[in-house]
Design an enzyme around this catalytic site. Structure first.
Site, PDB file in Angstrom:
ATOM      1  N   HIS A 176      20.358  46.168  11.859  1.00 44.62           N
ATOM      2  CA  HIS A 176      21.493  46.132  12.778  1.00 44.62           C
ATOM      3  C   HIS A 176      22.249  47.455  12.705  1.00 44.62           C
ATOM      4  CE1 HIS A 176      21.470  41.683  13.350  1.00 44.62           C
ATOM      5  NE2 HIS A 176      20.811  41.753  12.200  1.00 44.62           N
ATOM      6  N   HIS A 225      14.193  43.784  10.914  1.00 45.19           N
ATOM      7  CA  HIS A 225      15.028  44.527  11.863  1.00 45.19           C
ATOM      8  C   HIS A 225      16.316  44.951  11.181  1.00 45.19           C
ATOM      9  CE1 HIS A 225      16.273  40.317  12.269  1.00 45.19           C
ATOM     10  NE2 HIS A 225      17.452  40.753  12.709  1.00 45.19           N
TER      11      HIS A 225
END
Length: 109
Positions: free
Chosen positions: A101, A99
Site C-alpha cells: 500500500h 501487495h
C-alpha cells in the site's frame, strides 16, 4: 491463480485504474482508499505474501514502490507517504496476492 482478484486485474479480466505498469509489476488505485490517491503495488506473478516473494521479485517490487510513491506524493501534493504490507490474516491481509500500500498523507489528517 484463477480465483485471485489481483491476478484477474493483471490479466485484464477485471478493470482497474492503473497508474503504473512494467514487465514485472502493476500499480493501481485502491477501490477502498484510506486517503485519496491510495495505490496498491504488486508483482504480476502470484505470490501470497512477503514470505513467498523471491528476493529478485521483492527488489523489483520495491523499485516500483519508490517510483509510485514519488508520483503519488507529487500528484496528491502530499506531505508524506505511508508504505505498508499486510502479511497473513492476523496482520490484516485480505487478498492473498502480495501487495504494498502506498498511502499519501497530509499533515494532521
Amino acid at each position: 491463480m484463477e480465483n485471485c482478484i489481483f491476478c484477474k486485474i493483471i490479466n485484464g479480466d477485471i478493470p482497474a485504474n492503473k497508474v503504473y505498469e512494467d514487465d514485472y509489476t502493476l500499480a493501481f488505485l485502491d477501490i477502498r482508499p484510506s486517503n485519496h490517491g491510495h495505490t496498491l503495488v504488486l508483482p504480476k506473478d502470484h505470490f501470497e505474501n512477503i514470505y513467498t516473494l523471491p528476493d529478485e521479485t521483492l527488489a523489483r517490487l520495491m523499485l516500483t514502490v519508490k517510483k509510485v510513491s514519488l508520483a503519488v506524493k507529487d500528484s496528491m501534493d502530499a506531505d508524506g507517504i505511508n508504505i505498508s504490507m499486510n502479511n497473513e490474516e492476523a496482520a490484516g491481509q485480505i487478498i492473498f496476492h502480495a501487495h504494498i500500500h502506498v498511502i499519501p498523507r497530509k499533515s494532521n489528517d
